[in-house]
Design an enzyme around this catalytic site. Structure first.
Site, PDB file in Angstrom:
ATOM      1  CG  ASP B 105      -1.807   1.127   1.526  1.00 21.55           C
ATOM      2  OD1 ASP B 105      -1.734   1.856   0.581  1.00 21.55           O
ATOM      3  OD2 ASP B 105      -2.206   1.315   2.713  1.00 21.55           O
ATOM      4  CG  ASP B 107      -2.197   6.627   1.231  1.00 30.08           C
ATOM      5  OD1 ASP B 107      -3.458   6.250   1.194  1.00 30.08           O
ATOM      6  OD2 ASP B 107      -2.238   8.020   1.635  1.00 30.08           O
ATOM      7  CG  ASP B 301      -2.237   1.087   6.313  1.00 32.34           C
ATOM      8  OD1 ASP B 301      -1.971   0.404   7.130  1.00 32.34           O
ATOM      9  OD2 ASP B 301      -3.222   1.355   5.950  1.00 32.34           O
TER      10      ASP B 301
END
Lengths: 309, 397
Positions: B105, B107, B301
């Site tokens: 992930d 981001d 994350d």
């Protein structure tokens, strides 16, 4: 059938076939021999290499292994099963040292790991296999390995250590699978439990103000008490934490005395080394990266736990 | 006519967005929306105010998923990277975990963004520059790590827009399926350079300061290549190196370059502390910060990769914070040319009147809008829904 191979690597497919094809008797002699085998492993924490090629001795060794695991499973003691797995895998490590390339590849294949010849006498192992079997210690972190095209390049010694760990995991894991053991095995397990400490002998009780410890430390202490085989990084972290809270070296060593592979001299050396080096307690991000964070308590540093609330 | 209806109805923003989402899910091709082995996945859906409100949902096939979404158009829908025998089983142990895809992930929240630091816009907002930083990191993850080091082929790697500020990289297949949480954590540590031990790479006690060469495997090679690149471009200050040290390195640029090519790092005399600083900065600039950068704030994350029962946005579904689709890219190589504000827009351009709060200028669907400051505006539906989802506008009632 290669009896030497079977006795060195009793977890191998060939060995399993051998054990299956042999109707192993549960007579007094067999059980007694297996019990002696277990006692030897427990007493020294490691088993010596068998130097013989006498077939009857090799056969007995394989049968000892098979029965030992059945008996240990029947004791239901993680401590005993873990300590046996350590002792047996150390012996396997010694056999592995003597193997040539083809021999090592054959053993690796027993664990589903494919080996390839690398440059400069090194070996190559696919990274998921490496991550599955490498000891969970700082020295074996993937980030410090040579990784190329999905393969980790390993020097011979590292490979031997990885395979030894694979053997340990295998021996320890399958130990819990026994249900409905025959009465002879159950009896031997009972006898073993009375003659051996079912739990590790804690040297003496250590006073700890555990309530104030963060969840990660509490969890590790609990696992240690259950004689779980903590990975190296977890032990390193625990020792560092306890030393930093002011616990004396002697007491920290006692805390580790319930580990299935406890060896006072080794533990003393390592704890004293950590104390001498004055390692700081890692931040929570470090604890997370060791994979031992137990709860997102969001304190930033384990030492700060309990102080902010 | 439709405009009049919309203007006269006492519509709430939530109802407005739900109706449009419903239309999207009615139109979508069920096969395109369904993940591989859909029957083994756990799903979770979210509401206007909560990204995951209900978990432990399961669907037998693509049509069942589609029909669920047309009946209950969720504002968010996520699915498990994991495969379970009983995906709707509770508690988690009853699901019987059978493996999981490997997922990364990336981001904007995790990254240091110049536009945010310079105050060009607030942290929750996203601009073209933010997206391009995340795209660069995603490309680096693929080109510098997943392909050369981990040996994945590009055809095994699928990339999708997250629907908001980032990209998700998915790898399915037998190689990764059985990897434990620990193993995935080690992969994250490798990519973010966490736990790298310089002593394994450099031998600072040797007279000619032996270190890695550009063709050395693993992290050594990465650091050597990064240094040679920096010696060429001279951009040492961008990676945060002390100006004094940067000047000394550049002064002996040729000798240093030639040395590092042979694995000799001694052309510029450095103290132990200076070596440490150089190594640290090289490592930092060659890694992909999956962990999130300290101080940049935001949700960290890396957990998406190593938590083997985490839920992640369903590709091609809508994101309730933007009204954009979590578009799948055809190939990883399409990433550089992908523009979410053009390629992930799924709603039409029917005009909608809204009351805007503070909104910076933004480009979307080929048009340019704003800036707005507490004013009414008539926007195409896709831009109106974007601002409404971001809570930057309400319907003109």
């Amino acid at each position: 059938m290669d009896l030497l191979y079977i006795s060195h690597y009793p977890f191998s497919a060939e060995a399993k076939e051998f054990i299956r094809s042999r109707k192993i008797g549960l007579g007094y002699d067999s059980i007694d021999s297996a019990k002696k085998h277990i006692h030897e492993a427990m007493a020294k924490g490691e088993l010596a290499k068998l130097e013989t090629r006498v077939e009857s001795v090799l056969e007995r060794d394989v049968i000892n292994y098979a029965l030992a695991r059945a008996i240990l499973a029947a004791t239901g003691s993680r401590y005993l099963a873990g300590r046996y797995a350590v002792a047996k895998s150390k012996q396997i490590g010694k056999y592995l040292q003597a193997e040539d390339e083809a021999g090592l590849a054959k053993v690796a294949a027993e664990f589903g790991a494919e080996l390839h010849a690398g440059s400069g006498g090194k070996f190559e192992m696919r990274f998921p296999d490496y991550l599955r079997y490498a000891p969970k210690a700082r020295e074996y972190k993937l980030v410090n390995e040579s990784l190329k095209e999905g393969r980790v390049q390993l020097a011979r010694n590292s490979l031997v250590r990885v395979l030894e760990e694979a053997a340990r995991m295998h021996i320890e894991a399958a130990a819990g699978e026994m249900t409905g053991a025959p009465p002879e095995i159950k009896k031997a397990a009972e006898e073993l439990k009375t003659s051996l400490p079912r739990e590790a002998p804690a040297l003496t009780k250590v006073f700890m103000s555990e309530e104030s410890y963060p969840p990660c430390v509490k969890k590790l202490l609990e696992r240690l008490r259950l004689s779980d085989n903590l990975p190296h990084v977890a032990r390193f972290y625990l020792a560092t934490f306890l030393l930093n809270t002011g616990m004396k070296t002697e007491d920290v060593i006692k805390v580790f005395s319930t580990a299935p592979d406890f060896n006072e001299a080794t533990t003393r050396y390592q704890v004293e080394y950590i104390a001498k080096k004055g390692y700081k307690v890692p931040a929570c991000s470090g604890v997370e990266s060791y994979g031992i964070c137990a709860e997102a308590c969001r304190v930033g540093s384990p030492l700060r736990y309990g102080k902010r609330r | 006519m439709a405009d009049d209806v919309q203007l006269t109805m006492a519509n709430t923003e939530e109802q407005f967005v739900r109706r449009l989402f419903q239309g999207y899910y009615e139109r979508i091709d069920a096969e395109r929306l369904a993940p591989k082995e859909i029957a083994k996945r756990e799903f979770g859906v979210g509401t206007w105010t909560k990204k995951i409100e209900t978990r432990h949902l399961a669907f037998k096939g693509p049509q069942e998923l589609k029909s669920y979404l047309t009946r209950n158009p969720a504002f968010y829908i996520s699915y498990s990277a994991a495969y379970y025998e009983f995906p709707d089983g509770r508690p988690m142990q009853r699901k019987n975990w059978q493996g999981a895809d490997l997922i990364f992930d990336l981001d904007a929240d995790h990254l240091r963004l110049e536009c945010v630091e310079k105050g060009e816009h607030a942290k929750g907002w996203v601009c073209g520059k933010c997206i391009s930083v995340v795209k660069d990191e995603t490309m680096r993850l693929i080109e510098e790590f997943l392909v050369p080091d981990f040996g994945f082929s590009k055809s095994e790697i699928s990339v999708n827009f997250s629907g908001n500020r980032g990209f998700h990289v998915h790898i399915a297949g037998e190689t990764v399926r059985q990897m434990s949480g620990w193993a995935r954590r080690e992969v994250v540590d490798y990519i973010s350079g966490t736990g790298l031990n310089d002593d394994r790479i450099f031998h600072m006690d040797s007279p000619d300061r032996t270190g890695p060469a550009p063709d050395s495997p693993g992290w050594g090679g990465k650091m050597a290549r990064r240094l040679i690149q920096l010696l060429e471009t001279g951009k040492f200050l961008d990676i945060g190196l002390e100006p004094k040290l940067a000047r000394r390195l550049l002064k002996k640029k040729e000798e240093m370059t030639a040395g590092v090519r042979r694995g000799k790092w001694g052309a510029v005399k450095m103290t132990g502390a200076e070596y440490d600083q150089l190594c640290w900065r090289l490592r930092e600039s060659a890694s992909v910060p999956l962990e999130g950068i300290e101080g940049a704030g935001g949700e960290v994350d890396a957990g998406v990769t190593f938590d083997v029962s985490r839920l992640i946005r369903l590709p091609e579904s809508l994101h309730g914070e933007t009204g954009l689709a979590a578009k799948k890219l055809g190939r990883a190589d399409d990433l550089p040319s992908f523009d979410p504000m053009r390629d992930a827009v799924v709603f039409g351009s029917r005009p909608v009147r809204v009351k805007c709060r503070e909104v910076p200028k933004f480009e979307m669907g080929g048009g340019e809008f704003g800036p707005f400051s507490d004013e009414d505006a008539e926007l195409p539906e896709f831009a109106a829904i974007y601002l409404i989802c971001k809570r930057k506008a309400t319907l003109w009632k």
